[in-house]
Design a protein around this motif. Sequence first.
Motif, PDB file in Angstrom:
ATOM      1  N   MET A 185       8.727  -6.518  -4.461  1.00  0.00           N
ATOM      2  CA  MET A 185       7.294  -6.472  -4.575  1.00  0.00           C
ATOM      3  C   MET A 185       6.790  -5.030  -4.464  1.00  0.00           C
ATOM      4  SD  MET A 185       4.497  -8.600  -2.495  1.00  0.00           S
ATOM      5  CE  MET A 185       2.905  -7.954  -2.241  1.00  0.00           C
ATOM      6  N   LEU A 186       7.405  -4.275  -3.571  1.00  0.00           N
ATOM      7  CA  LEU A 186       6.997  -2.885  -3.388  1.00  0.00           C
ATOM      8  C   LEU A 186       7.271  -2.064  -4.649  1.00  0.00           C
ATOM      9  CD1 LEU A 186       5.778  -0.942  -1.363  1.00  0.00           C
ATOM     10  CD2 LEU A 186       8.066  -0.461  -0.536  1.00  0.00           C
ATOM     11  N   SER A 187       8.397  -2.331  -5.294  1.00  0.00           N
ATOM     12  CA  SER A 187       8.712  -1.589  -6.521  1.00  0.00           C
ATOM     13  C   SER A 187       7.730  -1.942  -7.635  1.00  0.00           C
ATOM     14  CB  SER A 187      10.149  -1.862  -6.963  1.00  0.00           C
ATOM     15  OG  SER A 187      10.339  -3.228  -7.225  1.00  0.00           O
ATOM     16  N   LYS A 188       7.299  -3.182  -7.682  1.00  0.00           N
ATOM     17  CA  LYS A 188       6.318  -3.595  -8.684  1.00  0.00           C
ATOM     18  C   LYS A 188       4.976  -2.895  -8.433  1.00  0.00           C
ATOM     19  CE  LYS A 188       5.064  -7.799 -11.081  1.00  0.00           C
ATOM     20  NZ  LYS A 188       5.169  -9.248 -11.080  1.00  0.00           N
ATOM     21  N   LEU A 189       4.571  -2.825  -7.185  1.00  0.00           N
ATOM     22  CA  LEU A 189       3.340  -2.135  -6.820  1.00  0.00           C
ATOM     23  C   LEU A 189       3.450  -0.646  -7.137  1.00  0.00           C
ATOM     24  CD1 LEU A 189       0.561  -2.508  -5.485  1.00  0.00           C
ATOM     25  CD2 LEU A 189       1.645  -2.079  -3.291  1.00  0.00           C
ATOM     26  N   LYS A 190       4.636  -0.088  -6.918  1.00  0.00           N
ATOM     27  CA  LYS A 190       4.866   1.326  -7.211  1.00  0.00           C
ATOM     28  C   LYS A 190       4.760   1.596  -8.708  1.00  0.00           C
ATOM     29  CE  LYS A 190       8.087   4.993  -5.945  1.00  0.00           C
ATOM     30  NZ  LYS A 190       9.336   5.278  -5.243  1.00  0.00           N
ATOM     31  N   GLN A 191       5.263   0.688  -9.523  1.00  0.00           N
ATOM     32  CA  GLN A 191       5.168   0.841 -10.974  1.00  0.00           C
ATOM     33  C   GLN A 191       3.719   0.770 -11.439  1.00  0.00           C
ATOM     34  OE1 GLN A 191       7.620  -2.278 -12.511  1.00  0.00           O
ATOM     35  NE2 GLN A 191       9.510  -1.080 -12.380  1.00  0.00           N
ATOM     36  N   GLU A 192       2.965  -0.133 -10.851  1.00  0.00           N
ATOM     37  CA  GLU A 192       1.582  -0.334 -11.273  1.00  0.00           C
ATOM     38  C   GLU A 192       0.642   0.769 -10.783  1.00  0.00           C
ATOM     39  OE1 GLU A 192       0.282  -2.735 -13.310  1.00  0.00           O
ATOM     40  OE2 GLU A 192       2.349  -3.394 -13.644  1.00  0.00           O
ATOM     41  N   CYS A 193       0.820   1.194  -9.549  1.00  0.00           N
ATOM     42  CA  CYS A 193      -0.146   2.117  -8.930  1.00  0.00           C
ATOM     43  C   CYS A 193       0.368   3.540  -8.761  1.00  0.00           C
ATOM     44  CB  CYS A 193      -0.575   1.578  -7.574  1.00  0.00           C
ATOM     45  SG  CYS A 193      -1.326  -0.047  -7.656  1.00  0.00           S
ATOM     46  N   GLY A 194       1.662   3.744  -8.882  1.00  0.00           N
ATOM     47  CA  GLY A 194       2.225   5.078  -8.726  1.00  0.00           C
ATOM     48  C   GLY A 194       2.834   5.293  -7.353  1.00  0.00           C
ATOM     49  N   GLY A 195       3.733   6.286  -7.297  1.00  0.00           N
ATOM     50  CA  GLY A 195       4.455   6.569  -6.060  1.00  0.00           C
ATOM     51  C   GLY A 195       3.565   7.094  -4.947  1.00  0.00           C
ATOM     52  N   GLY A 196       2.531   7.851  -5.303  1.00  0.00           N
ATOM     53  CA  GLY A 196       1.635   8.379  -4.281  1.00  0.00           C
ATOM     54  C   GLY A 196       0.901   7.290  -3.528  1.00  0.00           C
ATOM     55  N   PHE A 197       0.587   6.222  -4.234  1.00  0.00           N
ATOM     56  CA  PHE A 197      -0.141   5.104  -3.633  1.00  0.00           C
ATOM     57  C   PHE A 197       0.721   4.344  -2.641  1.00  0.00           C
ATOM     58  CE2 PHE A 197      -1.628   0.670  -3.667  1.00  0.00           C
ATOM     59  CZ  PHE A 197      -2.951   0.854  -3.319  1.00  0.00           C
ATOM     60  N   THR A 198       2.011   4.232  -2.926  1.00  0.00           N
ATOM     61  CA  THR A 198       2.886   3.400  -2.106  1.00  0.00           C
ATOM     62  C   THR A 198       3.740   4.186  -1.117  1.00  0.00           C
ATOM     63  OG1 THR A 198       4.604   3.463  -3.798  1.00  0.00           O
ATOM     64  CG2 THR A 198       3.062   1.610  -3.875  1.00  0.00           C
ATOM     65  N   SER A 199       3.641   5.514  -1.090  1.00  0.00           N
ATOM     66  CA  SER A 199       4.540   6.301  -0.238  1.00  0.00           C
ATOM     67  C   SER A 199       4.373   5.968   1.246  1.00  0.00           C
ATOM     68  CB  SER A 199       4.341   7.791  -0.475  1.00  0.00           C
ATOM     69  OG  SER A 199       3.049   8.189  -0.079  1.00  0.00           O
ATOM     70  N   LYS A 200       3.141   5.817   1.715  1.00  0.00           N
ATOM     71  CA  LYS A 200       2.931   5.483   3.127  1.00  0.00           C
ATOM     72  C   LYS A 200       3.437   4.078   3.433  1.00  0.00           C
ATOM     73  CE  LYS A 200      -0.809   8.587   4.320  1.00  0.00           C
ATOM     74  NZ  LYS A 200      -2.114   8.728   4.928  1.00  0.00           N
ATOM     75  N   LEU A 201       3.222   3.161   2.505  1.00  0.00           N
ATOM     76  CA  LEU A 201       3.701   1.791   2.700  1.00  0.00           C
ATOM     77  C   LEU A 201       5.228   1.765   2.777  1.00  0.00           C
ATOM     78  CD1 LEU A 201       2.817  -1.148   2.957  1.00  0.00           C
ATOM     79  CD2 LEU A 201       2.891  -1.316   0.468  1.00  0.00           C
ATOM     80  N   GLU A 202       5.889   2.541   1.922  1.00  0.00           N
ATOM     81  CA  GLU A 202       7.348   2.631   1.982  1.00  0.00           C
ATOM     82  C   GLU A 202       7.793   3.179   3.327  1.00  0.00           C
ATOM     83  OE1 GLU A 202       9.350   4.404  -1.487  1.00  0.00           O
ATOM     84  OE2 GLU A 202       7.451   4.115  -2.545  1.00  0.00           O
ATOM     85  N   GLY A 203       7.090   4.198   3.821  1.00  0.00           N
ATOM     86  CA  GLY A 203       7.414   4.753   5.131  1.00  0.00           C
ATOM     87  C   GLY A 203       7.239   3.728   6.230  1.00  0.00           C
TER      88      GLY A 203
END
Length: 79
Positions: free
Chosen positions: A1-19
């Motif tokens: 799910m996180l990878s899908k969100l990363k594809q849609e919104c970009g890495g900058g958007f999901t970097s904190k969530l990944e952390g």
Amino acid sequence: MLSKLKQECGGGFTSKLEGMFKDMELSKDINVAFKQYMGNLKEDKESTSNNALGIDLTVSILTMGYWPTYPVLIHKIPV
């Protein structure tokens, strides 16, 4: 799910969530290792005496930059 969100919104958007997910996984691993360590200590302690350690501890490792911050609230408890 996180990878899908990363594809849609970009890495900058999901970097904190990944952390945050990495922090939770690290916390889980450390807690499991601590419980195993304490279990070994308890077994060693029980072989020499019947004194149980009685420590139950859960720790969460949080990287400051990933998690939201809130102002410190100071409360005075009436006596």
